[in-house]
Design a protein around this motif. Structure first.
Motif, PDB file in Angstrom:
ATOM      1  N   ARG A  56     -33.113 -39.261 -12.515  1.00 25.22           N
ATOM      2  CA  ARG A  56     -32.521 -39.974 -11.384  1.00 25.22           C
ATOM      3  C   ARG A  56     -33.036 -41.398 -11.374  1.00 25.22           C
ATOM      4  O   ARG A  56     -34.174 -41.654 -10.982  1.00 25.22           O
ATOM      5  N   ALA A  57     -32.196 -42.331 -11.793  1.00 22.37           N
ATOM      6  CA  ALA A  57     -32.614 -43.734 -11.880  1.00 22.37           C
ATOM      7  C   ALA A  57     -32.931 -44.311 -10.512  1.00 22.37           C
ATOM      8  O   ALA A  57     -33.739 -45.235 -10.391  1.00 22.37           O
ATOM      9  N   SER A  58     -32.308 -43.767  -9.468  1.00 22.71           N
ATOM     10  CA  SER A  58     -32.538 -44.314  -8.132  1.00 22.71           C
ATOM     11  C   SER A  58     -33.849 -43.828  -7.505  1.00 22.71           C
ATOM     12  O   SER A  58     -34.250 -44.319  -6.457  1.00 22.71           O
ATOM     13  N   ILE A  59     -34.533 -42.859  -8.129  1.00 25.77           N
ATOM     14  CA  ILE A  59     -35.897 -42.506  -7.700  1.00 25.77           C
ATOM     15  C   ILE A  59     -36.819 -43.421  -8.488  1.00 25.77           C
ATOM     16  O   ILE A  59     -36.929 -43.321  -9.711  1.00 25.77           O
ATOM     17  N   THR A  60     -37.475 -44.326  -7.787  1.00 24.02           N
ATOM     18  CA  THR A  60     -38.264 -45.372  -8.441  1.00 24.02           C
ATOM     19  C   THR A  60     -39.731 -44.988  -8.586  1.00 24.02           C
ATOM     20  O   THR A  60     -40.188 -43.995  -8.017  1.00 24.02           O
ATOM     21  N   ALA A  61     -40.447 -45.800  -9.322  1.00 26.65           N
ATOM     22  CA  ALA A  61     -41.891 -45.605  -9.471  1.00 26.65           C
ATOM     23  C   ALA A  61     -42.576 -45.696  -8.109  1.00 26.65           C
ATOM     24  O   ALA A  61     -43.494 -44.926  -7.814  1.00 26.65           O
ATOM     25  N   ASP A  62     -42.140 -46.625  -7.284  1.00 24.36           N
ATOM     26  CA  ASP A  62     -42.732 -46.775  -5.956  1.00 24.36           C
ATOM     27  C   ASP A  62     -42.486 -45.533  -5.094  1.00 24.36           C
ATOM     28  O   ASP A  62     -43.337 -45.164  -4.282  1.00 24.36           O
ATOM     29  N   ASP A  63     -41.337 -44.889  -5.272  1.00 26.16           N
ATOM     30  CA  ASP A  63     -41.059 -43.650  -4.545  1.00 26.16           C
ATOM     31  C   ASP A  63     -42.046 -42.551  -4.940  1.00 26.16           C
ATOM     32  O   ASP A  63     -42.531 -41.800  -4.090  1.00 26.16           O
ATOM     33  N   ILE A  64     -42.344 -42.455  -6.219  1.00 26.13           N
ATOM     34  CA  ILE A  64     -43.288 -41.438  -6.696  1.00 26.13           C
ATOM     35  C   ILE A  64     -44.694 -41.735  -6.180  1.00 26.13           C
ATOM     36  O   ILE A  64     -45.410 -40.836  -5.726  1.00 26.13           O
ATOM     37  N   ILE A  65     -45.092 -42.996  -6.234  1.00 32.87           N
ATOM     38  CA  ILE A  65     -46.421 -43.382  -5.750  1.00 32.87           C
ATOM     39  C   ILE A  65     -46.541 -43.109  -4.255  1.00 32.87           C
ATOM     40  O   ILE A  65     -47.560 -42.593  -3.783  1.00 32.87           O
ATOM     41  N   ARG A 101     -51.337 -28.251 -10.961  1.00 32.19           N
ATOM     42  CA  ARG A 101     -49.889 -28.255 -11.185  1.00 32.19           C
ATOM     43  C   ARG A 101     -49.125 -28.100  -9.874  1.00 32.19           C
ATOM     44  O   ARG A 101     -48.037 -28.654  -9.709  1.00 32.19           O
ATOM     45  N   LYS A 102     -49.689 -27.352  -8.944  1.00 31.28           N
ATOM     46  CA  LYS A 102     -49.070 -27.247  -7.617  1.00 31.28           C
ATOM     47  C   LYS A 102     -49.046 -28.613  -6.933  1.00 31.28           C
ATOM     48  O   LYS A 102     -48.076 -28.967  -6.259  1.00 31.28           O
ATOM     49  N   ALA A 103     -50.108 -29.375  -7.100  1.00 30.53           N
ATOM     50  CA  ALA A 103     -50.163 -30.708  -6.504  1.00 30.53           C
ATOM     51  C   ALA A 103     -49.075 -31.601  -7.106  1.00 30.53           C
ATOM     52  O   ALA A 103     -48.401 -32.342  -6.382  1.00 30.53           O
ATOM     53  N   ALA A 104     -48.885 -31.530  -8.409  1.00 32.78           N
ATOM     54  CA  ALA A 104     -47.830 -32.316  -9.053  1.00 32.78           C
ATOM     55  C   ALA A 104     -46.457 -31.895  -8.539  1.00 32.78           C
ATOM     56  O   ALA A 104     -45.602 -32.743  -8.249  1.00 32.78           O
ATOM     57  N   CYS A 105     -46.241 -30.596  -8.394  1.00 27.64           N
ATOM     58  CA  CYS A 105     -44.968 -30.097  -7.850  1.00 27.64           C
ATOM     59  C   CYS A 105     -44.742 -30.616  -6.438  1.00 27.64           C
ATOM     60  O   CYS A 105     -43.632 -31.031  -6.087  1.00 27.64           O
ATOM     61  N   ALA A 106     -45.777 -30.591  -5.624  1.00 24.35           N
ATOM     62  CA  ALA A 106     -45.647 -31.044  -4.235  1.00 24.35           C
ATOM     63  C   ALA A 106     -45.301 -32.531  -4.173  1.00 24.35           C
ATOM     64  O   ALA A 106     -44.461 -32.948  -3.367  1.00 24.35           O
ATOM     65  N   VAL A 107     -45.926 -33.323  -5.016  1.00 24.47           N
ATOM     66  CA  VAL A 107     -45.643 -34.765  -5.043  1.00 24.47           C
ATOM     67  C   VAL A 107     -44.206 -35.014  -5.493  1.00 24.47           C
ATOM     68  O   VAL A 107     -43.472 -35.798  -4.879  1.00 24.47           O
ATOM     69  N   LEU A 108     -43.789 -34.348  -6.540  1.00 24.16           N
ATOM     70  CA  LEU A 108     -42.428 -34.536  -7.048  1.00 24.16           C
ATOM     71  C   LEU A 108     -41.389 -34.050  -6.037  1.00 24.16           C
ATOM     72  O   LEU A 108     -40.360 -34.700  -5.837  1.00 24.16           O
ATOM     73  N   ALA A 109     -41.668 -32.919  -5.392  1.00 26.90           N
ATOM     74  CA  ALA A 109     -40.748 -32.412  -4.371  1.00 26.90           C
ATOM     75  C   ALA A 109     -40.651 -33.385  -3.201  1.00 26.90           C
ATOM     76  O   ALA A 109     -39.565 -33.598  -2.646  1.00 26.90           O
ATOM     77  N   GLN A 110     -41.769 -34.004  -2.837  1.00 20.67           N
ATOM     78  CA  GLN A 110     -41.752 -34.998  -1.763  1.00 20.67           C
ATOM     79  C   GLN A 110     -40.906 -36.205  -2.146  1.00 20.67           C
ATOM     80  O   GLN A 110     -40.139 -36.724  -1.334  1.00 20.67           O
ATOM     81  N   ALA A 111     -41.021 -36.652  -3.383  1.00 22.28           N
ATOM     82  CA  ALA A 111     -40.218 -37.783  -3.850  1.00 22.28           C
ATOM     83  C   ALA A 111     -38.732 -37.431  -3.839  1.00 22.28           C
ATOM     84  O   ALA A 111     -37.895 -38.232  -3.413  1.00 22.28           O
ATOM     85  N   ILE A 112     -38.398 -36.229  -4.284  1.00 24.63           N
ATOM     86  CA  ILE A 112     -37.006 -35.784  -4.292  1.00 24.63           C
ATOM     87  C   ILE A 112     -36.474 -35.656  -2.870  1.00 24.63           C
ATOM     88  O   ILE A 112     -35.360 -36.090  -2.566  1.00 24.63           O
ATOM     89  N   ARG A 113     -37.277 -35.071  -1.999  1.00 22.49           N
ATOM     90  CA  ARG A 113     -36.871 -34.897  -0.594  1.00 22.49           C
ATOM     91  C   ARG A 113     -36.600 -36.251   0.069  1.00 22.49           C
ATOM     92  O   ARG A 113     -35.598 -36.432   0.756  1.00 22.49           O
ATOM     93  N   ALA A 114     -37.479 -37.210  -0.156  1.00 23.24           N
ATOM     94  CA  ALA A 114     -37.292 -38.546   0.425  1.00 23.24           C
ATOM     95  C   ALA A 114     -36.043 -39.208  -0.140  1.00 23.24           C
ATOM     96  O   ALA A 114     -35.294 -39.874   0.589  1.00 23.24           O
TER      97      ALA A 114
END
Length: 148
Positions: A56-65, A101-114
């Motif tokens: 997803r190009a519209s999910i940016t690096a800043d969104d992940i951070i 790995r759960k922490a990574a999943c939670a971060v990625l899910a948060q980025a996707i949700r946002a």
């Protein structure tokens, strides 16, 4: 390589590291193997979420951070400098092999949700719409685990 791709690469490396389980912490083989299976499931789900974010190009690096600051009590921090260095730091709660790995999943899910929230159209009940979208996109198991 842009900042997002560097973060994605660092996250792939982070989730791909060996968990380092200690058999002595489990007492018997069935408990140890059950933990190994659960950690393997976390890896599979982390890879799926990471691939979704990567495509997803519209999910940016800043969104992940930003997601790393909000998800999993902020214990997984991602820092990216302008010169291309990415640092991923995880503060362990109890036992690193079962959590990272759960922490990574939670971060990625948060980025996707946002990301979904910013792209949602006018609906009568956005919560139901989001849950249905995640269930359709990731399946019932992942949707109930990471997007509830």
């Amino acid at each position: 390589m842009d900042k997002k791709q560097q973060i994605i690469g660092a996250l792939y490396t982070f989730i791909g590291q060996r968990p380092g389980l200690e058999f002595g912490n489990y007492g018997d083989v069935p408990n140890y193997r059950a933990e190994v299976r659960a950690i393997g499931k976390d890896l599979t789900q982390a890879r799926e979420l990471l691939r979704y974010v990567e495509l997803r190009a519209s999910i940016t690096a800043d969104d992940i951070i930003e997601a790393s600051k909000r998800a999993y009590s902020g214990r997984l921090t991602i820092t990216a400098s302008d010169d291309g260095k990415v640092l991923i730091d995880y503060c362990t709660g109890q036992y690193f092999p079962t959590e990272y790995r759960k922490a990574a999943c939670a971060v990625l899910a948060q980025a996707i949700r946002a990301w979904y929230r910013t792209n949602i159209s006018d609906t009568a009940n956005p919560g139901d719409y989001l849950r249905a979208s995640f269930k359709r996109e990731f399946g019932r198991g992942m949707a109930s685990r990471w997007f509830n």
